[in-house]
Scaffold this motif. Structure first.
Motif, PDB file in Angstrom:
ATOM      1  N   TYR A 271       0.801  -1.224   0.000  1.00 33.93           N
ATOM      2  CA  TYR A 271       0.000   0.000   0.000  1.00 33.93           C
ATOM      3  C   TYR A 271       0.835   1.277   0.000  1.00 33.93           C
ATOM      4  O   TYR A 271       0.406   2.310   0.501  1.00 33.93           O
ATOM      5  CB  TYR A 271      -0.949  -0.014   1.200  1.00 33.93           C
ATOM      6  CG  TYR A 271      -1.898  -1.190   1.160  1.00 33.93           C
ATOM      7  CD1 TYR A 271      -2.878  -1.292   0.179  1.00 33.93           C
ATOM      8  CD2 TYR A 271      -1.783  -2.223   2.083  1.00 33.93           C
ATOM      9  CE1 TYR A 271      -3.732  -2.378   0.129  1.00 33.93           C
ATOM     10  CE2 TYR A 271      -2.630  -3.321   2.042  1.00 33.93           C
ATOM     11  CZ  TYR A 271      -3.602  -3.394   1.063  1.00 33.93           C
ATOM     12  OH  TYR A 271      -4.445  -4.475   1.016  1.00 33.93           O
ATOM     13  N   THR A 272       2.028   1.220  -0.580  1.00 34.25           N
ATOM     14  CA  THR A 272       2.896   2.395  -0.684  1.00 34.25           C
ATOM     15  C   THR A 272       3.323   2.573  -2.140  1.00 34.25           C
ATOM     16  O   THR A 272       3.650   1.597  -2.814  1.00 34.25           O
ATOM     17  CB  THR A 272       4.159   2.228   0.195  1.00 34.25           C
ATOM     18  OG1 THR A 272       3.774   2.027   1.546  1.00 34.25           O
ATOM     19  CG2 THR A 272       5.046   3.464   0.114  1.00 34.25           C
ATOM     20  N   THR A 273       3.318   3.796  -2.617  1.00 39.19           N
ATOM     21  CA  THR A 273       3.821   4.079  -3.957  1.00 39.19           C
ATOM     22  C   THR A 273       5.281   3.655  -4.053  1.00 39.19           C
ATOM     23  O   THR A 273       6.077   3.931  -3.158  1.00 39.19           O
ATOM     24  CB  THR A 273       3.696   5.582  -4.260  1.00 39.19           C
ATOM     25  OG1 THR A 273       2.311   5.946  -4.198  1.00 39.19           O
ATOM     26  CG2 THR A 273       4.232   5.907  -5.648  1.00 39.19           C
ATOM     27  N   ALA A 274       5.630   2.993  -5.112  1.00 37.91           N
ATOM     28  CA  ALA A 274       6.991   2.485  -5.278  1.00 37.91           C
ATOM     29  C   ALA A 274       7.990   3.626  -5.413  1.00 37.91           C
ATOM     30  O   ALA A 274       7.653   4.751  -5.806  1.00 37.91           O
ATOM     31  CB  ALA A 274       7.062   1.592  -6.517  1.00 37.91           C
ATOM     32  N   LEU A 275       9.232   3.328  -5.079  1.00 41.21           N
ATOM     33  CA  LEU A 275      10.320   4.286  -5.213  1.00 41.21           C
ATOM     34  C   LEU A 275      10.398   4.782  -6.662  1.00 41.21           C
ATOM     35  O   LEU A 275      10.185   4.012  -7.598  1.00 41.21           O
ATOM     36  CB  LEU A 275      11.627   3.589  -4.844  1.00 41.21           C
ATOM     37  CG  LEU A 275      12.820   4.444  -4.410  1.00 41.21           C
ATOM     38  CD1 LEU A 275      12.559   5.060  -3.044  1.00 41.21           C
ATOM     39  CD2 LEU A 275      14.076   3.586  -4.352  1.00 41.21           C
ATOM     40  N   PRO A 276      10.693   6.058  -6.900  1.00 35.26           N
ATOM     41  CA  PRO A 276      10.829   6.538  -8.284  1.00 35.26           C
ATOM     42  C   PRO A 276      11.874   5.731  -9.049  1.00 35.26           C
ATOM     43  O   PRO A 276      12.958   5.450  -8.519  1.00 35.26           O
ATOM     44  CB  PRO A 276      11.273   7.991  -8.115  1.00 35.26           C
ATOM     45  CG  PRO A 276      10.748   8.396  -6.775  1.00 35.26           C
ATOM     46  CD  PRO A 276      10.837   7.158  -5.924  1.00 35.26           C
ATOM     47  N   PRO A 277      11.604   5.343 -10.280  1.00 35.34           N
ATOM     48  CA  PRO A 277      12.596   4.593 -11.063  1.00 35.34           C
ATOM     49  C   PRO A 277      13.937   5.318 -11.183  1.00 35.34           C
ATOM     50  O   PRO A 277      14.992   4.680 -11.177  1.00 35.34           O
ATOM     51  CB  PRO A 277      11.915   4.447 -12.431  1.00 35.34           C
ATOM     52  CG  PRO A 277      10.460   4.505 -12.132  1.00 35.34           C
ATOM     53  CD  PRO A 277      10.316   5.473 -10.998  1.00 35.34           C
ATOM     54  N   ALA A 278      13.906   6.650 -11.272  1.00 40.17           N
ATOM     55  CA  ALA A 278      15.158   7.396 -11.380  1.00 40.17           C
ATOM     56  C   ALA A 278      16.005   7.225 -10.133  1.00 40.17           C
ATOM     57  O   ALA A 278      17.239   7.153 -10.211  1.00 40.17           O
ATOM     58  CB  ALA A 278      14.869   8.879 -11.631  1.00 40.17           C
ATOM     59  N   GLN A 279      15.357   7.154  -8.972  1.00 46.20           N
ATOM     60  CA  GLN A 279      16.108   6.932  -7.736  1.00 46.20           C
ATOM     61  C   GLN A 279      16.710   5.529  -7.722  1.00 46.20           C
ATOM     62  O   GLN A 279      17.830   5.322  -7.242  1.00 46.20           O
ATOM     63  CB  GLN A 279      15.202   7.119  -6.527  1.00 46.20           C
ATOM     64  CG  GLN A 279      15.899   6.989  -5.185  1.00 46.20           C
ATOM     65  CD  GLN A 279      17.005   8.006  -5.000  1.00 46.20           C
ATOM     66  OE1 GLN A 279      16.745   9.206  -4.942  1.00 46.20           O
ATOM     67  NE2 GLN A 279      18.243   7.544  -4.934  1.00 46.20           N
ATOM     68  N   ALA A 280      15.973   4.557  -8.246  1.00 47.99           N
ATOM     69  CA  ALA A 280      16.516   3.205  -8.349  1.00 47.99           C
ATOM     70  C   ALA A 280      17.728   3.180  -9.271  1.00 47.99           C
ATOM     71  O   ALA A 280      18.727   2.486  -9.006  1.00 47.99           O
ATOM     72  CB  ALA A 280      15.444   2.242  -8.857  1.00 47.99           C
TER      73      ALA A 280
END
Length: 402
Positions: A271-280
């Motif tokens: 139930y949490t928005t995933a980490l931004p792909p750019a941060q990954a």
């Protein structure tokens, strides 16, 4: 009977914090340039960050973030099980698992959220127990309370104490949880003896190695690998991306069954928005540098030795730590605040740590080192600390007794 007024309670609590000198304030960082920080309009040399390897501003890491943001945007747009899991997330998970020698990894938005996810998904209120070091990070302790299971604490670094607590626990499932490197003391948990305790008592051993990954051990693989342990002895461990790796987020690593269960059931993951792909993408670049650049850890070790040698010459009271976390004990809150203010006047920013983050009577300066520091900066800081200590005003005299 009338309900207590919430705002009256908040006022009273604020007054108490003021009387105890425990009010916390945020500092406004305008710009960063390596270890130099512009704080409220003044440039200071920072000895307070967790950027141990100096990767938060490293050009390859920044370029990876910028390139990915240009292609993918600034957000993931959804939770991991809806549409938020990006190919970059999967690459980062695989890279972390390969680096640390675990079958599978699962990416979270923060270490606090990850610790909550692990305990809520694996422990229940039906007689389960989590046994923890007394000085574990707040996220581990709070996760146990929120999971609803019983919390048992043992004296710091005391494996026999952990054994006693597990022996006296209820018949439900048991977890033994510890920090790898303790964030306020800088010392390292006795993982080999704790793993034996966990095996003898059939408890799941979980290590939060937030401050060890990237810094401790060969290739920076952390406290678990340095102790000669792996997934068989430590079925779950946590690695944060916001300390030595310079970014944001966290990864839980473990055997397939455990990680699969977390991915399917952990509420803080679902139930949490995933980490931004750019941060990954940035963290992926940082992991590759951490694996490759042994010179960063070698330099850190040299800086730690320089700091401790200088502190010893000046008679400064340090805790035993070979990690970049070097706490200087002050005792009371007033002394810690006075030393911190004097150092800021001298051009340095250090962490002033007071209860309840640390036990009563254990207020301290939490001095942290980075591979970006120079030996001359570290030596100058030690001299500034000693000068500030020697010039503290005397404590107020107490009135004579009857």
């Amino acid at each position: 009977m009338a309900r207590p007024d919430l705002f009256t309670r908040l006022h009273d609590q604020r007054q108490l914090r003021q009387a105890q000198q425990r009010v916390r304030t945020r500092r406004r960082i305008t710009r960063r340039d390596g270890v130099r920080l512009e704080v409220d309009g003044h440039w200071l040399t920072g000895f307070c960050s967790n950027d141990y390897l100096g990767l938060s501003q490293q050009f390859e890491v920044v370029a990876a973030l910028q390139d990915a943001a240009a292609r993918e945007g600034v957000g993931s747009t959804g939770s991991p099980l809806v549409c938020g899991h990006h190919a970059l997330h999967g690459q980062l998970e695989r890279e972390m698992a390969d680096w640390l020698g675990y079958p599978r990894a699962l990416l979270f938005d923060s270490g606090f959220v990850a610790n909550l996810a692990v305990q809520q998904a694996l422990l229940s209120e039906d007689g389960d127990v989590c046994v923890q070091d007394r000085l574990n990070h707040a996220s581990l302790l709070d996760a146990t309370r929120l999971a609803g299971c019983r919390l048992r604490r043992y004296p710091h670094l005391d494996s026999e104490g952990a054994l006693r607590q597990l022996k006296n626990a209820a018949d439900g499932a048991a977890m033994l949880a510890t920090d790898g490197v303790f964030s306020m003391d800088g010392d390292i948990a006795p993982l080999r003896s704790l793993s034996l305790v966990a095996r003898l008592q059939e408890a799941l051993f979980y290590v939060d190695d937030a401050h060890g990954i990237g810094v401790v051990g060969e290739h920076g693989r952390g406290c678990v690998a340095e102790a000669g342990l792996g997934v068989d002895e430590v079925p779950l461990q946590l690695a944060t991306l916001g300390k030595a790796l310079g970014g944001h987020g966290a990864v839980v690593l473990g055997e397939e069954r455990l990680i699969g269960h977390l991915a399917e059931t952990a509420r803080p993951y679902i139930y949490t928005t995933a980490l931004p792909p750019a941060q990954a993408a940035a963290s992926l670049a940082a992991v590759k540098l951490a694996r490759r650049d042994q010179w960063r850890r070698d330099k850190l070790a040299e800086l730690v030795a320089t700091f401790r040698d200088g502190a010893r010459r000046h008679g400064l009271e340090l805790l035993p730590s070979d990690t970049p976390i070097q706490p200087l004990l002050c005792g009371d809150e007033a002394t810690a605040l006075a030393l911190g203010a004097a150092l800021e006047q001298a051009g340095y920013l250090v962490g002033t740590i007071r209860p309840p983050t640390v036990p009563d009577g254990k207020a301290r300066l939490r001095i942290t080192l980075s591979a970006l520091h120079g030996a001359d900066q570290v030596s100058a800081l030690v001299d500034a600390v000693a000068h500030a200590r020697d010039n503290l005003p005397p404590p107020p005299s107490r009135p004579a007794g009857p």
